[in-house]
Design a protein around this motif. Sequence first.
Motif, PDB file in Angstrom:
ATOM      1  N   PRO A   1       2.312   6.407   0.557  1.00 55.89           N
ATOM      2  CA  PRO A   1       3.574   6.116   1.250  1.00 55.89           C
ATOM      3  C   PRO A   1       4.499   5.200   0.471  1.00 55.89           C
ATOM      4  CG  PRO A   1       1.755   6.079   2.814  1.00 55.89           C
ATOM      5  CD  PRO A   1       1.138   6.207   1.437  1.00 55.89           C
ATOM      6  N   VAL A   2       3.946   4.367  -0.393  1.00 61.49           N
ATOM      7  CA  VAL A   2       4.774   3.458  -1.184  1.00 61.49           C
ATOM      8  C   VAL A   2       5.745   4.208  -2.093  1.00 61.49           C
ATOM      9  CG1 VAL A   2       3.131   3.260  -3.097  1.00 61.49           C
ATOM     10  CG2 VAL A   2       4.661   1.364  -2.609  1.00 61.49           C
ATOM     11  N   LEU A   3       5.441   5.480  -2.412  1.00 60.16           N
ATOM     12  CA  LEU A   3       6.304   6.277  -3.285  1.00 60.16           C
ATOM     13  C   LEU A   3       7.184   7.243  -2.499  1.00 60.16           C
ATOM     14  CD1 LEU A   3       4.029   6.993  -6.385  1.00 60.16           C
ATOM     15  CD2 LEU A   3       5.536   5.064  -5.897  1.00 60.16           C
TER      16      LEU A   3
ATOM     17  N   PRO B   1       2.237  -6.730  10.122  1.00 55.21           N
ATOM     18  CA  PRO B   1       2.194  -6.128   8.790  1.00 55.21           C
ATOM     19  C   PRO B   1       2.935  -6.955   7.747  1.00 55.21           C
ATOM     20  CG  PRO B   1       3.860  -5.044  10.117  1.00 55.21           C
ATOM     21  CD  PRO B   1       3.182  -6.037  11.019  1.00 55.21           C
ATOM     22  N   THR B   2       2.641  -6.690   6.485  1.00 53.15           N
ATOM     23  CA  THR B   2       3.384  -7.331   5.400  1.00 53.15           C
ATOM     24  C   THR B   2       4.796  -6.775   5.313  1.00 53.15           C
ATOM     25  OG1 THR B   2       2.491  -5.697   3.841  1.00 53.15           O
ATOM     26  CG2 THR B   2       1.343  -7.816   4.013  1.00 53.15           C
ATOM     27  N   GLY B   3       5.023  -5.617   5.888  1.00 56.93           N
ATOM     28  CA  GLY B   3       6.317  -4.953   5.896  1.00 56.93           C
ATOM     29  C   GLY B   3       6.135  -3.581   6.482  1.00 56.93           C
TER      30      GLY B   3
ATOM     31  N   GLU C   1       1.581  -3.700   1.700  1.00 55.79           N
ATOM     32  CA  GLU C   1       0.478  -4.399   1.063  1.00 55.79           C
ATOM     33  C   GLU C   1      -0.764  -4.516   1.937  1.00 55.79           C
ATOM     34  OE1 GLU C   1       2.151  -8.102  -0.263  1.00 55.79           O
ATOM     35  OE2 GLU C   1       3.873  -7.076  -1.154  1.00 55.79           O
ATOM     36  N   ASP C   2      -0.773  -3.908   3.115  1.00 58.33           N
ATOM     37  CA  ASP C   2      -1.984  -3.898   3.930  1.00 58.33           C
ATOM     38  C   ASP C   2      -1.996  -2.647   4.800  1.00 58.33           C
ATOM     39  OD1 ASP C   2      -0.559  -4.300   6.349  1.00 58.33           O
ATOM     40  OD2 ASP C   2      -0.698  -6.465   6.181  1.00 58.33           O
ATOM     41  N   GLU C   3      -3.134  -2.408   5.444  1.00 58.28           N
ATOM     42  CA  GLU C   3      -3.303  -1.174   6.215  1.00 58.28           C
ATOM     43  C   GLU C   3      -2.376  -1.096   7.420  1.00 58.28           C
ATOM     44  OE1 GLU C   3      -7.371  -2.702   8.299  1.00 58.28           O
ATOM     45  OE2 GLU C   3      -6.694  -3.191   6.290  1.00 58.28           O
ATOM     46  N   ASN C   4      -1.990  -2.254   7.981  1.00 56.46           N
ATOM     47  CA  ASN C   4      -1.072  -2.257   9.121  1.00 56.46           C
ATOM     48  C   ASN C   4       0.317  -1.800   8.693  1.00 56.46           C
ATOM     49  OD1 ASN C   4      -2.961  -3.746  11.068  1.00 56.46           O
ATOM     50  ND2 ASN C   4      -2.863  -5.160   9.341  1.00 56.46           N
ATOM     51  N   ALA C   5       0.752  -2.287   7.536  1.00 57.56           N
ATOM     52  CA  ALA C   5       2.044  -1.876   6.999  1.00 57.56           C
ATOM     53  C   ALA C   5       2.053  -0.375   6.698  1.00 57.56           C
ATOM     54  CB  ALA C   5       2.339  -2.666   5.714  1.00 57.56           C
TER      55      ALA C   5
ATOM     56  N   ASN D   1       4.141   6.931   9.129  1.00 56.49           N
ATOM     57  CA  ASN D   1       4.776   7.704  10.193  1.00 56.49           C
ATOM     58  C   ASN D   1       6.299   7.657  10.145  1.00 56.49           C
ATOM     59  OD1 ASN D   1       2.550   8.779  12.149  1.00 56.49           O
ATOM     60  ND2 ASN D   1       1.883   6.728  11.553  1.00 56.49           N
ATOM     61  N   LEU D   2       6.847   6.730   9.359  1.00 53.01           N
ATOM     62  CA  LEU D   2       8.300   6.648   9.163  1.00 53.01           C
ATOM     63  C   LEU D   2       8.762   7.402   7.927  1.00 53.01           C
ATOM     64  CD1 LEU D   2       8.979   2.850   9.872  1.00 53.01           C
ATOM     65  CD2 LEU D   2       9.543   4.773  11.379  1.00 53.01           C
ATOM     66  N   PHE D   3       7.852   7.585   6.955  1.00 47.42           N
ATOM     67  CA  PHE D   3       8.217   8.168   5.669  1.00 47.42           C
ATOM     68  C   PHE D   3       7.268   9.299   5.289  1.00 47.42           C
ATOM     69  CE2 PHE D   3       9.856   3.857   5.525  1.00 47.42           C
ATOM     70  CZ  PHE D   3      11.067   3.976   4.858  1.00 47.42           C
ATOM     71  N   ASP D   4       7.791  10.246   4.531  1.00 48.88           N
ATOM     72  CA  ASP D   4       6.997  11.308   3.915  1.00 48.88           C
ATOM     73  C   ASP D   4       7.153  11.231   2.405  1.00 48.88           C
ATOM     74  OD1 ASP D   4       6.052  12.297   6.270  1.00 48.88           O
ATOM     75  OD2 ASP D   4       7.284  14.112   6.287  1.00 48.88           O
ATOM     76  N   ALA D   5       6.056  11.362   1.695  1.00 57.31           N
ATOM     77  CA  ALA D   5       6.064  11.332   0.237  1.00 57.31           C
ATOM     78  C   ALA D   5       6.100  12.752  -0.324  1.00 57.31           C
ATOM     79  CB  ALA D   5       4.841  10.578  -0.264  1.00 57.31           C
TER      80      ALA D   5
END
Length: 560
Positions: free
Chosen positions: A199-201, A58-60, A67-71, A77-81
């Motif tokens: 998830p980015v937010l 992943p990109t991160g 920045e990609d579907e793997n990230a 699954n690690l974060f909730d928005a």
Amino acid sequence: MDARKLLSTPLSRRGVIAGSAAAAVAALAGCKKGDDTAAQVATTGTAGGTLSYHIENPTGIEPYTLEDENAVAVAFNLFDALTYYNFKTGELEDLVAESHEHNDDDTAWTFHVRKGTKFHDGSEVTAKSFKYAWNRLCNPATSDQPSNVSYHLSMVKGYEDVTAGTATELAGLTCPDDYTLVVELEQPYADFDYVCAAPVLSPIPEGQGSGDGYKDFALGPVGNGPFKMKGSWVDGQYVETERFEDYTNGDAPKVDGVRFAIYRDSNTAYKELDAGSLDCSLVPINATKQAKESYGESADGYTATPGSQFLGGTMLYTQFLSFNVDDPVMGDVRVRRALSLAINRQAICDAIYEGSAKPADDIVPEAIDGYREGAWKWAAYDPDQAAQLLDEAGYTADADGKRNLSFKLMTNAANTQDEYQAIQADWQKLGLDVEIDKVEYAAMYQSYLDGTYSVGARAWYADYPIADNYLYPLFHKGNGDNVSHFADDKYEELIATARATADHDERVAAMQAVDDYVADLVPYAPLNYRSLARCTDKRVAELTVSPQILPLLSEASLSE
């Protein structure tokens, strides 16, 4: 088409997934992320065990670097928005937000954060956790530059000041108390609560993941989702997670943990699945038919159970080619139109994708409200018109049919090259000299950002299921995902108008006007719409992957 589950009705703002998969999807309907109170489609497996899930590097794995579907698969699954789009019901739901509301013109949004929710380090998630996280995305001091995906917040007041480094906090974010987040926008935006599901937010513990602490946090982020990190991300090998016992936004995961196993290519991963060493793998293009026959097809296309292990549901995804409009050759719209017209998309889907793809005729996929069949006329197959356009651009054929036009097609070295070889052949029929340039993804993405390529293979899937999530990220000047480097003043006026339109139907029509405008300029050439094409091992009692390619691992279970 074959067992591919097409959505015959687009997803609207509050719409329900319809079409051939509707009955099965409805049976899966749930309430919150991780909730297992809904009717089950199969016998639930025993709790426990570690599930292994295939991703590419992943990109991160934390919001700043998604920045990609793997990230995103890991971070989801690690974060909730604040909110969550439940594809099973077709509804947007509150998640970390207990509730939310907006003013009459959609310029001010208020989110009420649930009390008592925890980060993985035991600290409490508050409104300030979101304020900190969102400022972190935009602030160049976080890691030398704003996040490439900070554009999700571009409509928030003060965005340009923070990304430019002239302010440290978004002026539009305030916290009247610990559990209230108020967001003021520069203009009306009726779909902002959909953006907040990305998830980015997600929230970040205050003070973490910036400056000197950036690298450690990037490798071992502290989230608030159903799984927490177990050690640090081992680049190129794996991301190990375990159940977060204090998870309160839904039921705790059934499995003990998930190991995101990183493979350079799907062929290797699929062999591991066949050998019983991997629980879920992407299926290589040339193995689609074999996988369906060997593992059986999922009834709804999204949930795997023993004997029905191949997932073939439609993704909110468009595969396309990106033309670098700053390139001396690709800067000519006639060349871009010609290259797009020369591609025989139907033949590629028939011969290579084995029924798991459909020719794309719009950058917006067919499951999104606003899609129109044939919207991108230059995505048709017309080699004669392509030749005429090349002639007009000055690339006439000599006596041997060769044209004085050569370039490289940049592709991901980890992916199967059959499709790109077919595109190369289509272009060679026009007398073009085309070389396939296979590049590792990290270097490929950097070339996109730097603009040091001519034509590149690219794809986009929805962060949230609205047309704006294709038409803004991919075309707005300066966005990290605008890899074509497209910049156009009329487009900017059209997209601003569309985003500010409050009425849903009028907003869809305004987005279609944006789509029509960019379609004629061809910064991208849509190629196909694809299915999930994932498969599970028989020991997986149940595993669901959404149309957004989000694995709902908190609901997954193993049978042994």
